[in-house]
Motif scaffolding. Structure first.
Motif, mmCIF file in Angstrom:
data_model
loop_
_atom_site.group_PDB
_atom_site.id
_atom_site.type_symbol
_atom_site.label_atom_id
_atom_site.label_comp_id
_atom_site.label_asym_id
_atom_site.label_seq_id
_atom_site.Cartn_x
_atom_site.Cartn_y
_atom_site.Cartn_z
ATOM 1 N N LYS A 153 0.813 -1.153 0.097
ATOM 2 C CA LYS A 153 -0.034 -0.005 -0.112
ATOM 3 C C LYS A 153 0.807 1.298 0.026
ATOM 4 O O LYS A 153 0.289 2.370 -0.291
ATOM 5 N N ASP A 272 -7.376 -3.819 -4.411
ATOM 6 C CA ASP A 272 -7.690 -4.788 -3.218
ATOM 7 C C ASP A 272 -8.958 -5.495 -3.911
ATOM 8 O O ASP A 272 -9.476 -6.401 -3.214
ATOM 9 N N GLU A 279 -6.760 -7.443 -7.724
ATOM 10 C CA GLU A 279 -6.005 -7.382 -6.988
ATOM 11 C C GLU A 279 -4.499 -7.162 -7.340
ATOM 12 O O GLU A 279 -4.107 -7.750 -8.085
#
Ligand code: NAD
Ligand code: LMR
Length: 329
Positions: A153, A272, A279
């Motif tokens: 992230k 996500d 993803e």
């Protein structure tokens, strides 16, 4: 007592975006007017580039910025990225005459593999990475995949310039102040396939699509104008956008670190799986930021036309990913 300094790495520091970016970082526009910074600048080992970087640093010196605690020049990413909390990956190889997009992807894949590995080894574990160098989404994906010990992230790609371009086009169309527009999204790749989406946007509490009320303008004027703005700037200036790109990079990191107060901004972030985006794909989505974290805006309705546009830009990103897959093995 002043805050401890934040180490910021900037690659391609002697380039044109670098020149529009470094002075604003050093003056506190990115991390706050009370936040000292240490600049760790990376350029290619080439003598001319290193000399040009020294020149930029002389100018930074000459500004006597109170917040610029120190700075250093590097040609090795392992040195430039040591302990950095923010990394702006701007430097990349531009497209030359006769070069195909695939050639560009391959050359830049090598740069971003090496830089991802270096970040993995030496950066602060909370480092916030913004990739500006094109193809920005795929370069960010490569850097993320090359840094398995850092949280995925923490890697982002720049779609803020597209977001800002879209805001400006909407404000002009409505003859209203740009600052009042909320809830704009830009989906997908930083390329002409991106999908700037104002279906949810408001201005002064009123619905932007209701005010504009012109789907033909959306599809035939707004979308291509925003999507091809980079090319239009190159055509007009003879060089690609630099000041507006640097401004967008400042906005992106500023908002990520200091928060958006509920306002939506667009960031390219690893998916996500939300909105049917596989993803890990580095895809532009609307987010809000708080406490140094971004949060994707969820629950938006995706109508048939939007789905088509979002899938088109996804298809391009999947092709880019497949084009560099061998290099990531
Ligand atoms: P530029 O050519 O003026 O500068 C790039 C600099 O990067 C050069 O000084 C070069 O020596 C350096 N560089 C190249 N490879 C490097 C490496 N491996 N490590 C460190 N430095 C390296 O280009 P620019 O106008 O500053 O643009 C930089 C990149 O940003 C380009 O890829 C451009 O397409 C991209 N860009 C992205 C956006 C966006 O919205 N995401 C917008 C504008 C430009
Ligand atoms: C831009 O959007 O201005 C840049 O990505 C430059 C380009 O090549 O389009």
């Amino acid at each position: 007592m002043s805050k401890p300094a934040i180490r910021v790495a900037v690659t391609g520091a002697a380039g044109q975006i670098g020149y529009a970016l470094l002075f604003r970082i050093a003056s506190g526009e990115m991390l706050g007017k009370d936040q000292p910074v240490i600049l760790q600048l990376l350029e290619i080992p080439d003598e001319k580039a290193q000399k040009a970087l020294k020149g930029v640093m002389m100018e930074l010196d000459d500004c006597a910025f109170p917040l610029l605690q120190s700075m250093s020049a590097h040609s090795d990413p392992l040195e430039a990225f040591k302990d950095v909390e923010v990394a702006l990956l701007v430097g990349s190889r531009p497209r030359g005459p006769g070069m195909e997009r695939k050639d560009l992807l391959t050359i830049n894949a090598q740069i971003f593999t090496a830089q991802g590995k270096a970040l993995n080894q030496v950066a602060n574990r909370q480092v916030k990475v913004l990739v500006v160098g094109n193809p920005a989404n795929t370069n960010a994906y490569i850097a993320m995949k090359s840094a398995p010990d850092l949280p995925a992230k923490n890697f982002t790609a720049m779609l803020r310039l597209d977001h800002n371009r879209a805001l400006s086009q909407l404000a002009t169309k409505m003859a209203k102040p740009v600052a009042e527009i909320q809830k704009l999204a830009v989906w997908g790749n930083h390329s002409p396939t991106m999908y700037p989406d104002y279906r949810f946007a408001t201005i002064g509490g009123q619905s932007v699509p209701a005010i504009i009320n012109d789907e033909t303008w959306n599809r035939e004027t707004f979308l291509p104008t925003v999507g091809k703005r980079g090319a239009a700037i190159i055509e007009a200036r003879g060089l690609s956008s630099a000041a507006s790109a640097a401004n967008a990079a400042i906005d992106h990191i500023h908002d990520w670190v200091l928060g958006t107060n509920g306002k939506w901004v667009t960031m390219g972030i690893p998916s996500d799986g939300t909105y049917g985006i596989p993803e890990g794909i580095m895809y532009g989505v609307p987010v809000t930021c708080e406490g140094g974290e971004y949060h994707r805006v969820t629950g938006l309705e995706i109508d048939a036309y939007s789905r088509e546009r979002m899938d088109l830009t996804l298809k391009e990103l999947l092709e880019e990913r497949d084009g560099v897959a061998d290099l990531l093995k």
